[in-house]
Write an enzyme that holds these catalytic residues in place. Structure first.
Site, short mmCIF file in Angstrom:
data_model
loop_
_atom_site.label_atom_id
_atom_site.label_comp_id
_atom_site.label_asym_id
_atom_site.label_seq_id
_atom_site.Cartn_x
_atom_site.Cartn_y
_atom_site.Cartn_z
N TYR A 1 0.63 -1.22 0.09
CA TYR A 1 -0.05 0.01 0.03
C TYR A 1 0.82 1.32 -0.07
O TYR A 1 1.76 1.22 -0.84
CB TYR A 1 -1.11 -0.11 1.15
CG TYR A 1 -2.10 0.79 1.00
CD1 TYR A 1 -3.05 0.92 0.05
CD2 TYR A 1 -2.52 1.70 1.98
CE1 TYR A 1 -4.08 1.85 -0.32
CE2 TYR A 1 -3.61 2.85 1.68
CZ TYR A 1 -4.34 2.71 0.83
OH TYR A 1 -5.42 3.67 0.50
N LYS B 1 -20.79 -19.64 -10.21
CA LYS B 1 -19.88 -19.29 -11.52
C LYS B 1 -18.71 -19.02 -11.29
O LYS B 1 -17.75 -19.43 -11.87
CB LYS B 1 -20.79 -18.24 -12.45
CG LYS B 1 -20.39 -18.35 -13.98
CD LYS B 1 -20.75 -19.39 -14.64
CE LYS B 1 -20.58 -19.57 -16.18
NZ LYS B 1 -21.45 -18.64 -16.80
#
Length: 762
Positions: free
Chosen positions: A39, A94
């Site tokens: 970060y 999915k």
């Protein structure tokens, strides 16, 4: 087919962590430095690189492996318009399929919007996050407009899987079914029951394969779609017929060659099937209840070629055969779209794959052993591990050729190897073994030549150039099995040790064995009788130079095979014992486990030999052995019994090999945790080193350890058992070994044999 209850399904989805997918980090994050790189401030650097060149986003982020599965919930499975939130479990499912079959990361996104333009605006705004968009469960006709707009406005692959997934898989099945039926696609008559998104897309793709429009009858809920019917949608107009002599499904079915059902269950009667042309092709794809049951169709027409959407009948049309690999290929070339060329490439790749010999893992999952191209198998099974390489590569090549690829794949062999490694089907380690063996393929005898797993492994090993196989067994039986499995045995030698023509070789082998073991009571007659047994004969082939290595073990007990190996081959003169090793290829790295098979209750002398053998074997695999001899105590904390034997074995080994990285006795957690070991026992010879070789105090603990790790971590690859210490390359399998396991052992045997030859030349 297993009955799925409401209670079981709800428990599955809520048990433990709710849902079916999660996000996991892919970079280190435990230290302050890691977090600063991940970060602020470190993350600024890739941001600026991407700002300067947008294509760098594929280099520094997961965009190139990230697909959005997006729905508005207006046509969820067979549930209809249940809303965006209610469709989330399907979208998560999915995402799971994308991950396990294609290695693709997914965010499922449920958009609470039924207006097509507003829906598209929402998708367009979030599209920069993704490498591809999979539209799902959006009702017709809106789905057509949504897909067309997004394909036009976005520069990443967009596919509505309900349309194109079914189309691609069924087109592959149709191509092959027509071949089995010996029918010309340009002449067959097709009936399509259903006029939704899937039906329209399927029929378009069938026409791209050569089907003539004038030979198509499409039906919706009102009957045959006739061109002068008022208020037809643009999609239905494409397939409207000018015929006015046919209106009902019953009338349409008369004389038809192919029926494709994308509608609802139980609308086809036996009489309708009987009215079709010779060798009818019926794709009853309504799910879970097909338009006609498999049993009724077969009873009505024994010559029918049938496919359904169900896994409990032959020839399942399942979208998972396509979408993970179509997106995989598209993502890997940073494609701007999924175009018609890419879809057609997938069709032909899937169709061609069904004609190849079926991998052992597929037979195991479906509890069969004779899947071969024909009426009951003209579509690959969803679990076929070859789909990821075959279909993905075909799609990637089509993307490059058609000009929608931003990235060019230069070496497709390397690309396919990377795909196998991505899903754990083949690792860098096994690829290294196979490639090394293929440089100098040796003559390897497969003792159980008529066993289908051995035979498949021999054929695969020959195809990969790993060895020159010799199948031991009755030629007639071997040929029958090969013909049933459609295996090509060309240039594979078959040796029948019981044939009359082998009499001279049996006598030579028997004489050699009787002379070698004369002081152990062997006579020529006894040795000659033993040569009718596959392991005695096969090992004698290696011992006498008629073969370079032998792979055995699927039939016989280990104790019997071990004794035969001692009789015929013998132990290397520098050792008094021999053993076996299993290699575990884990996420933490490669570990060598010894002795996993031979020595049940070793004393200190045996443990010393096992350590020496393990050291030699790890070197054989081009690794540096860092060895821990383990027990249930640490460095003398327990006296007597197993720990005492291990202590003494360590002392002897260290005295004889002062430069080796070996120590013990120690508990397994100290062996595997360098930091813990170094803090607690800084005097250890292993200080600062990561252990990769574990020597166990007895067979039970070694065998249990590797099987426990294998059972708890399905992604762990296990190679072995690998023989250590015999005079010649004799390698063992067991009845649990898959074809892939046997091929891996064969690669080791071939390398072992080549190295043995090099030694003898010196």
């Amino acid at each position: 087919m297993v009955k799925i209850t409401k209670e079981a399904a709800l428990e599955y989805h809520q048990n433990g962590r709710p849902g079916k997918i999660e996000v996991i980090p892919t970079k280190p994050y435990r230290t302050q430095t890691d977090l600063s790189l991940a970060y602020s401030p470190g993350v600024a650097y890739p941001c600026l690189e991407i700002q300067e060149n947008s294509n760098e986003v594929y280099k520094y982020t997961d965009k190139g492996n990230l697909v959005a599965v997006i729905t508005n919930g207006t046509a969820v499975l067979g549930l209809g318009n249940i809303g965006a939130m209610s469709g989330k479990p399907v979208m998560e499912g999915k995402g799971l399929l994308f991950k396990i079959y294609g290695g693709i990361d997914v965010f499922d996104i449920e958009v609470d919007e039924t207006d097509p333009d507003k829906f598209c605006e929402a998708v367009e705004k979030i599209a920069p996050s993704f490498g591809g968009i999979n539209l799902e469960d959006i009702k017709a006709p809106e789905c057509f407009a949504i897909e067309e707009r997004l394909k036009r406005t976005l520069d990443i692959p967009v596919m509505h899987d309900d349309q194109h997934g079914t189309a691609i898989i069924s087109a592959a099945g149709l191509r092959n079914a027509l071949e089995v039926a010996k029918k010309d696609i340009t002449k067959v008559k097709l009936v399509v029951n259903g006029a939704g998104a899937a039906a329209i897309s399927c029929t378009k793709l069938y026409m791209a394969l050569g089907l003539k429009k004038e030979n198509i009858l499409m039906l919706d809920s009102k009957g045959v779609i006739i061109s002068d019917r008022p208020n037809l949608t643009e999609q239905k107009k494409l397939f409207a017929t000018d015929r006015h002599d046919v209106h009902t499904l019953e009338e349409a079915m008369r004389g038809a060659d192919v029926f494709v059902g994308l509608s609802k269950g139980n609308i086809l009667s036996k009489e309708m099937i009987q009215s079709m042309n010779t060798t009818p092709i019926v794709f009853a794809l309504a799910n879970p209840v097909p338009e006609i049951s498999y049993e009724d169709a077969l009873e009505a027409r024994p010559d029918v070629l049938m496919a359904t959407g169900r896994s409990d009948y032959p020839n399942q049309i399942n979208n998972v055969i396509g979408f993970p690999y179509i997106f995989r290929g598209a993502l890997d070339v940073h494609a701007k779209a999924i175009n018609e060329d890419m879809k057609m490439a997938a069709v032909h790749a899937i169709a061609d794959l069904a004609k190849q010999p079926v991998p052992d893992i597929v037979n195991e999952v479906y509890h069969v052993n004779d899947l071969t191209f024909g009426s009951k198998y003209f579509i690959p099974k969803p679990v076929d591990p070859r789909l990821i390489t075959v279909v993905s590569a075909a799609v990637a090549k089509a993307a490059m050729k058609s000009g929608v690829a931003r990235h060019q794949i230069k070496d497709f062999k390397e690309y396919e190897d990377n795909l196998l490694q991505l899903l754990g089907q083949e690792t860098k380690f096994t690829h290294y073994l196979h490639a090394t063996a293929a440089q100098h393929p040796q003559k390897v005898v497969f003792a159980e030549g008529a066993h289908q797993s051995m035979m498949k492994a021999a054929v695969q090993a020959k195809q990969e150039g790993i060895c020159r196989p010799i199948l031991l067994g009755n030629p007639d039986r071997i040929t029958r099995v090969a013909n049933r499995l459609k295996l090509d045995l060309t240039d594979i030698e078959i040796v029948d040790m019981r044939a009359d023509k082998e009499q001279g070789r049996r006598a030579t082998y028997a004489k050699h064995l009787a002379e070698k073991r004369a002081r152990e009571g062997f006579t020529f007659d006894e040795a000659y009788d033993k040569m009718y047994e596959r392991n005695y004969f096969g090992m004698s082939m290696v011992e006498n130079g008629d073969a370079d290595a032998l792979v055995t073990g699927l039939y016989n007990k280990y104790s019997d095979t071990i004794q035969i190996a001692k009789d015929v081959i013998g132990i290397r003169p520098e050792y008094k014992h021999f053993g076996t090793m299993h290699i575990l290829n884990t996420k933490r790295g490669i570990y060598y486990i010894a002795d996993t098979l031979i020595n049940r209750k070793p004393n200190k002398e045996v443990l010393v030999d096992v350590a020496r053998l393990a050291h030699h074997s790890v070197k054989f695999f081009n690794d540096n052995p860092v060895m821990a001899m383990v027990s249930f105590s640490n460095f003398g904390s327990d006296k007597g019994g197993s720990p005492q034997q291990v202590q003494e074995a360590v002392a002897l080994t260290q005295a004889n090999h002062p430069d080796w990285a070996i120590d013990g006795e120690m508990q397994i957690n100290f062996a595997l945790d360098r930091k813990l070991r170094d803090e607690k026992y800084p005097f250890s010879r292993l200080k600062g080193k990561d252990v990769n070789t574990l020597i166990f105090p007895n067979l039970a603990s070694a065998n249990s350890a590797y099987k426990l790790l294998q059972g708890f971590s399905p992604e762990t690859e296990v190679i072995g058992p690998i023989q250590m210490g015999l005079n010649k390359p004799i390698h063992f399998t067991d009845f649990e070994c898959s074809v892939r396991d046997i091929v891996n052992i064969t690669a080791v045997a071939s390398i072992d044999a080549y190295i043995e030859k090099l030694k003898n030349k010196k």
